[in-house]
Design an enzyme around this catalytic site. Structure first.
Site, short mmCIF file in Angstrom:
data_model
loop_
_atom_site.label_atom_id
_atom_site.label_comp_id
_atom_site.label_asym_id
_atom_site.label_seq_id
_atom_site.Cartn_x
_atom_site.Cartn_y
_atom_site.Cartn_z
N LYS A 97 44.86 41.85 35.96
CA LYS A 97 45.28 40.48 35.29
C LYS A 97 46.30 40.69 34.33
O LYS A 97 47.12 39.73 34.15
CB LYS A 97 44.09 39.95 34.64
CG LYS A 97 43.05 39.07 35.64
CD LYS A 97 42.28 38.23 34.85
CE LYS A 97 41.24 37.59 35.65
NZ LYS A 97 40.25 38.32 36.30
N GLU A 99 42.54 28.92 29.14
CA GLU A 99 40.92 28.88 29.12
C GLU A 99 40.29 30.21 29.67
O GLU A 99 41.07 31.05 30.35
CB GLU A 99 40.25 27.77 30.02
CG GLU A 99 40.48 27.98 31.43
CD GLU A 99 41.52 28.24 31.98
OE1 GLU A 99 42.66 27.25 31.42
OE2 GLU A 99 41.73 28.85 33.15
N SER A 159 40.71 46.15 42.02
CA SER A 159 41.41 45.11 40.88
C SER A 159 41.19 45.54 39.63
O SER A 159 41.64 45.24 38.76
CB SER A 159 41.15 43.92 41.41
OG SER A 159 39.53 43.38 41.24
C1 LIG Z 1 39.43 37.88 37.58
C2 LIG Z 1 39.17 39.02 38.27
C3 LIG Z 1 39.25 39.20 39.83
C4 LIG Z 1 39.38 37.70 40.54
O1 LIG Z 1 40.45 37.08 40.47
P1 LIG Z 1 41.69 36.84 41.39
O2 LIG Z 1 42.73 35.97 40.58
O3 LIG Z 1 41.05 36.50 42.74
O4 LIG Z 1 42.25 38.26 41.50
C5 LIG Z 1 39.18 40.34 40.60
N1 LIG Z 1 38.91 41.41 39.93
C6 LIG Z 1 38.77 41.60 38.75
C7 LIG Z 1 38.91 42.95 38.20
C8 LIG Z 1 39.10 40.49 37.69
O5 LIG Z 1 38.83 40.62 36.30
#
Ligand SMILES: *Cc1c(COP(=O)(O)O)cnc(C)c1O
Length: 417
Positions: A107, A129, A394
């Protein structure tokens, strides 16, 4: 590599995709566009105009590159999961390690871009938000870095549930504004943040946390996140001499997945967007928007969404709080219709099993969100005797360990050997 690679590449027609997508009015086929109260139209137009200027500015791009290298710790590595792959016994699994990005998830890639844009526009404050608090923490980090004020609207229920993230945001100097009407969760926080923004858009900008919302956000967040896929594509080629056969990423709003897919759209590579199937297929038990949804408008844009009988956003559930959103970025809806990305789904239990498998076999504790993408890669590896699949990891799972221990112990009920 084959001699006539162009002829063999089924995705050759995507060579010009990025030049034409989205259209100037923010459309992805029939999806996207802006559906805003008239008072907010000029505010989003101002952001669009500013983004269209800076995205072609060498100064902005160089500054963002420097921040990524020196502050975020990019590039993040690509890692071959040799022990896990051997255990599964099929295709080889590779990870793009966004868990090693500063703050522990992807993010920050778009939050730093949004912060730099706010600075460029001469704004004093960034507003957002947050549901589980992940976007709030990344944005509070960007605000501290750039010396901006930061208002994060959060439902009262979520504030209680996500206490560590509330503390983090406050440590970083953000104002966490409690929203105490309605169900006191994300939807009400979105409404309150929009109201707050309407009052002070001259001095503030609204920062959306995924590839959703009105233009320019679906494109701008994709562009900021695409560093993930461009890095990974080069790193993977350097490691193996080839492109991966397949790429997988989890889909909530769609930012880490678009970030990963964009670099591979015109390649002969299969792309898998992994949605959360939660406890099962009944409405309210999952957040598999593309799998079960239909076209609709919410939060200012047209996309595929999950609706109840009245056509309102349906209740959604996933063990991964970052994935429970009843709509999805409009570009995913479009790529689904074009057939370029396959949208598949994974149950809570499959994601949790993948979580433990990665912990035990590789020494990496993944976020529950990312564990969904990994769970699909494990299925893929079992089904394919050879080949490679690259997963966008992610985020890291430190935020999830208390919850997982409470509900799943140390994974006793899964077959981890
Ligand atoms: C917020 C989040 C997601 C999901 O959000 P996307 O916008 O679909 O990427 C996925 N993995 C993690 C670690 C997150 O914090």
């Amino acid at each position: 590599m084959t001699i006539n690679a162009d002829f063999e590449n089924p995705n050759k027609s995507f060579d010009t995709y990025l030049q034409n997508t989205p259209t100037a009015d923010g459309r992805y086929g029939k999806y996207g566009g802006a559906y805003l109260p008239p008072e907010l139209v000029p505010a989003f137009e101002e952001i669009t105009e500013a983004y269209n200027t800076i995205c072609n500015s060498a100064q902005f791009i160089n500054e963002l590159r420097r921040i990524r290298r020196e502050f975020q710790g990019r590039p993040t590595p690509v890692y071959h999961c040799e022990r896990l792959s051997r255990k599964i016994g099929g295709a080889q699994i590779y990870l793009k390690r966004e868990d090693l990005n500063h703050t522990g998830a992807h993010k920050l890639n778009h939050c730093m871009g949004e912060g730099l844009l706010a600075k460029f526009m001469g704004k004093k404050k960034i507003i957002a938000e947050t549901g589980a608090g992940q976007h709030g923490v990344a944005l509070a980090t960007a605000a501290a870095y750039f010396g901006l004020e930061c208002d994060v609207y959060m439902g009262e229920v979520d504030i209680k549930k996500q206490a560590p993230n509330v503390t983090r945001m406050k440590m970083l100097g953000a104002n966490v504004i409690s929203v105490s009407h309605g169900l006191k969760t994300l939807k009400e926080a979105v409404d309150a943040a929009f109201e707050g923004y309407m009052k002070e858009y001259k001095d503030a900008i609204y920062c959306i946390g995924s590839t959703v919302g009105p233009p320019p956000f679906p494109m701008m967040v994709r562009d900021f996140q695409s560093v993930v896929g461009y890095e990974a594509r080069e790193q993977f080629k350097e490691m193996t001499g080839f492109l991966p056969n397949a790429v997988a990423a989890c889909v909530g709003g769609g930012s880490n997945s678009m970030g990963m897919f964009t670099a591979f759209l015109a390649d002969p590579v299969k792309l898998y967007g992994v949605e959360p199937m939660g406890r099962g297929t009944a409405l309210g038990d999952h957040a598999a928007t593309i799998t079960f949804g239909s076209e609709g408008i919410m939060h200012g844009f047209d996309s595929i969404m999950l609706k109840d009988e009245k056509g309102e956003p349906a209740p959604v559930y996933s063990v991964a709080s970052g994935l429970d959103y009843p709509s999805v970025g409009p570009e995913h809806a479009y790529l689904h219709d074009l057939g370029r990305v396959d949208y598949v789904s994974v149950l809570d239990d499959e994601a949790i099993e993948a979580f433990f498998l990665l912990c035990r076999n590789e020494g990496i504790i993944p976020a529950i969100e990312s564990s969904h993408a990994l769970a699909y890669a494990i299925k893929y590896a079992r089904e394919h005797k050879s080949g490679t699949i690259l997963v966008n990891l992610s985020g890291r799972g430190d935020k999830d360990i208390d919850y997982i221990y409470e509900h799943y112990g140390y994974g006793e009920r899964f077959n981890l050997d």
